[in-house]
Design a protein around this motif. Structure first.
Motif, PDB file in Angstrom:
ATOM      1  N   MET A 113       0.797  -1.227   0.000  1.00  0.00           N
ATOM      2  CA  MET A 113       0.000   0.000   0.000  1.00  0.00           C
ATOM      3  C   MET A 113       0.834   1.285   0.000  1.00  0.00           C
ATOM      4  SD  MET A 113      -3.306   1.105   2.226  1.00  0.00           S
ATOM      5  CE  MET A 113      -4.048   2.717   1.976  1.00  0.00           C
ATOM      6  N   PRO A 114       1.912   1.410   0.787  1.00  0.00           N
ATOM      7  CA  PRO A 114       2.669   2.671   0.733  1.00  0.00           C
ATOM      8  C   PRO A 114       3.172   3.008  -0.670  1.00  0.00           C
ATOM      9  CG  PRO A 114       3.296   1.441   2.676  1.00  0.00           C
ATOM     10  CD  PRO A 114       2.426   0.538   1.842  1.00  0.00           C
ATOM     11  N   ALA A 115       3.510   2.007  -1.471  1.00  0.00           N
ATOM     12  CA  ALA A 115       3.989   2.260  -2.833  1.00  0.00           C
ATOM     13  C   ALA A 115       2.824   2.491  -3.797  1.00  0.00           C
ATOM     14  CB  ALA A 115       4.853   1.103  -3.320  1.00  0.00           C
ATOM     15  N   THR A 116       1.818   1.640  -3.729  1.00  0.00           N
ATOM     16  CA  THR A 116       0.725   1.726  -4.705  1.00  0.00           C
ATOM     17  C   THR A 116      -0.209   2.905  -4.445  1.00  0.00           C
ATOM     18  OG1 THR A 116      -0.588   0.124  -3.450  1.00  0.00           O
ATOM     19  CG2 THR A 116       0.772  -0.739  -5.250  1.00  0.00           C
ATOM     20  N   TRP A 117      -0.255   3.392  -3.219  1.00  0.00           N
ATOM     21  CA  TRP A 117      -1.107   4.522  -2.869  1.00  0.00           C
ATOM     22  C   TRP A 117      -0.276   5.764  -2.530  1.00  0.00           C
ATOM     23  CZ3 TRP A 117      -6.610   4.648  -2.204  1.00  0.00           C
ATOM     24  CH2 TRP A 117      -7.252   3.455  -2.590  1.00  0.00           C
ATOM     25  N   SER A 118       0.929   5.875  -3.082  1.00  0.00           N
ATOM     26  CA  SER A 118       1.830   6.973  -2.702  1.00  0.00           C
ATOM     27  C   SER A 118       1.264   8.350  -3.036  1.00  0.00           C
ATOM     28  CB  SER A 118       3.206   6.789  -3.341  1.00  0.00           C
ATOM     29  OG  SER A 118       3.094   6.792  -4.750  1.00  0.00           O
ATOM     30  N   MET A 119       0.561   8.489  -4.162  1.00  0.00           N
ATOM     31  CA  MET A 119      -0.020   9.796  -4.511  1.00  0.00           C
ATOM     32  C   MET A 119      -1.113  10.187  -3.520  1.00  0.00           C
ATOM     33  SD  MET A 119      -0.013   9.650  -8.672  1.00  0.00           S
ATOM     34  CE  MET A 119      -0.845  11.220  -8.828  1.00  0.00           C
ATOM     35  N   ALA A 120      -1.959   9.225  -3.175  1.00  0.00           N
ATOM     36  CA  ALA A 120      -3.009   9.502  -2.194  1.00  0.00           C
ATOM     37  C   ALA A 120      -2.395   9.799  -0.830  1.00  0.00           C
ATOM     38  CB  ALA A 120      -3.970   8.323  -2.097  1.00  0.00           C
ATOM     39  N   ALA A 121      -1.352   9.042  -0.477  1.00  0.00           N
ATOM     40  CA  ALA A 121      -0.699   9.247   0.820  1.00  0.00           C
ATOM     41  C   ALA A 121      -0.133  10.660   0.935  1.00  0.00           C
ATOM     42  CB  ALA A 121       0.397   8.208   1.026  1.00  0.00           C
ATOM     43  N   ALA A 122       0.392  11.191  -0.165  1.00  0.00           N
ATOM     44  CA  ALA A 122       0.904  12.571  -0.151  1.00  0.00           C
ATOM     45  C   ALA A 122      -0.234  13.560   0.121  1.00  0.00           C
ATOM     46  CB  ALA A 122       1.588  12.888  -1.477  1.00  0.00           C
ATOM     47  N   GLU A 123      -1.410  13.278  -0.427  1.00  0.00           N
ATOM     48  CA  GLU A 123      -2.569  14.153  -0.194  1.00  0.00           C
ATOM     49  C   GLU A 123      -3.111  14.030   1.224  1.00  0.00           C
ATOM     50  OE1 GLU A 123      -5.413  13.236  -3.238  1.00  0.00           O
ATOM     51  OE2 GLU A 123      -4.062  13.858  -4.856  1.00  0.00           O
ATOM     52  N   TRP A 124      -2.831  12.892   1.895  1.00  0.00           N
ATOM     53  CA  TRP A 124      -3.338  12.680   3.251  1.00  0.00           C
ATOM     54  C   TRP A 124      -2.480  13.367   4.315  1.00  0.00           C
ATOM     55  CZ3 TRP A 124      -3.733   6.698   2.313  1.00  0.00           C
ATOM     56  CH2 TRP A 124      -4.840   6.432   1.495  1.00  0.00           C
ATOM     57  N   ARG A 125      -1.287  13.829   3.958  1.00  0.00           N
ATOM     58  CA  ARG A 125      -0.387  14.399   4.963  1.00  0.00           C
ATOM     59  C   ARG A 125      -0.990  15.573   5.739  1.00  0.00           C
ATOM     60  NH1 ARG A 125       3.981  13.241   1.148  1.00  0.00           N
ATOM     61  NH2 ARG A 125       4.761  11.206   1.789  1.00  0.00           N
ATOM     62  N   PRO A 126      -1.745  16.491   5.102  1.00  0.00           N
ATOM     63  CA  PRO A 126      -2.354  17.566   5.903  1.00  0.00           C
ATOM     64  C   PRO A 126      -3.301  17.044   6.993  1.00  0.00           C
ATOM     65  CG  PRO A 126      -2.439  18.102   3.568  1.00  0.00           C
ATOM     66  CD  PRO A 126      -1.965  16.681   3.670  1.00  0.00           C
ATOM     67  N   ALA A 127      -3.832  15.843   6.784  1.00  0.00           N
ATOM     68  CA  ALA A 127      -4.715  15.227   7.788  1.00  0.00           C
ATOM     69  C   ALA A 127      -3.911  14.443   8.826  1.00  0.00           C
ATOM     70  CB  ALA A 127      -5.718  14.305   7.112  1.00  0.00           C
ATOM     71  N   GLU A 128      -2.569  14.523   8.736  1.00  0.00           N
ATOM     72  CA  GLU A 128      -1.660  13.820   9.643  1.00  0.00           C
ATOM     73  C   GLU A 128      -1.789  12.299   9.537  1.00  0.00           C
ATOM     74  OE1 GLU A 128      -1.959  15.467  13.584  1.00  0.00           O
ATOM     75  OE2 GLU A 128      -2.020  17.498  12.783  1.00  0.00           O
ATOM     76  N   VAL A 129      -2.146  11.835   8.351  1.00  0.00           N
ATOM     77  CA  VAL A 129      -2.222  10.408   8.047  1.00  0.00           C
ATOM     78  C   VAL A 129      -0.912  10.024   7.374  1.00  0.00           C
ATOM     79  CG1 VAL A 129      -3.373   8.665   6.619  1.00  0.00           C
ATOM     80  CG2 VAL A 129      -4.723  10.402   7.814  1.00  0.00           C
TER      81      VAL A 129
END
Length: 198
Positions: free
Chosen positions: A120-136
């Protein structure tokens, strides 16, 4: 069929309940899940990890090989679950929305950790970058997670517990379910922020 003697302490075999149906006792499933989690460690470290589970109810396991984790701030989870603090009601909510995928709660740091496939960290990396403001944050390779013993399932203000227990080996949260939870929580938090500034 004649009964056969079984050595004391031996694992029970699955019982057939009907054609093609097997029932595995919870203790067998838990043991299989423990073995699966500990297989993330080198052989020499597994004994130490079991001792830590026995004496401290917690051990540190590496992420990114069999399993990764998504760290969710409690405020995000509570915003969508409708709770004020981690509780059994919030745990039940998570079990429903994450389809019984395993989740660890750390009440001291006010964080939840949804266990997800290692990729998941690799396949969802773009989404994960967008989640950073939510502290995810998606935690994978080069990260470790404190994992409670699998029978630690009751809320404890002093230590981590399984908010949603791991019922079977390799049973994880679906990435899409986790993404939906994050989106709903962020929507709730953003909506409250907008209301407060209006």
């Amino acid at each position: 069929m004649e009964p056969t003697a079984r050595p004391t302490g031996a694992a029970l075999r699955p019982m057939e309940t009907g054609p093609g149906t097997l029932v595995h006792p919870a203790a067998d499933r838990r043991l299989a899940a423990e073995h699966w989690l500990l297989s993330t460690l080198p052989d020499h470290a597994r004994v130490k990890a079991r001792e830590e589970w026995t004496h401290h109810r917690m051990t540190l396991l590496p992420l990114g090989t069999l399993v990764s984790a998504v760290r969710l701030p409690a405020r995000l989870v509570l915003a969508v679950a409708g709770g004020r603090v981690p509780s059994r009601d919030v745990d039940q909510f998570l079990a429903e929305v994450l389809e019984d995928g395993p989740v660890i709660c750390d009440p001291r740091s006010q964080q939840y950790y949804a266990l997800v496939p290692a990729s998941m960290p690799a396949t969802w990396s773009m989404a994960a970058a967008e989640w950073r403001p939510a502290e995810v944050e998606c935690l994978g390779r080069d990260c470790h997670l404190g994992v409670p013993r699998l029978d630690v399932t009751e809320p404890d203000p002093l230590g981590s517990y399984w908010s949603v227990p791991m019922e079977s080996a390799a049973t994880l949260c679906g990435p899409l379910s986790v993404a939906r939870l994050i989106a709903a929580g962020w929507h709730e938090i953003s909506g409250r922020s907008d209301d407060e500034t209006a």
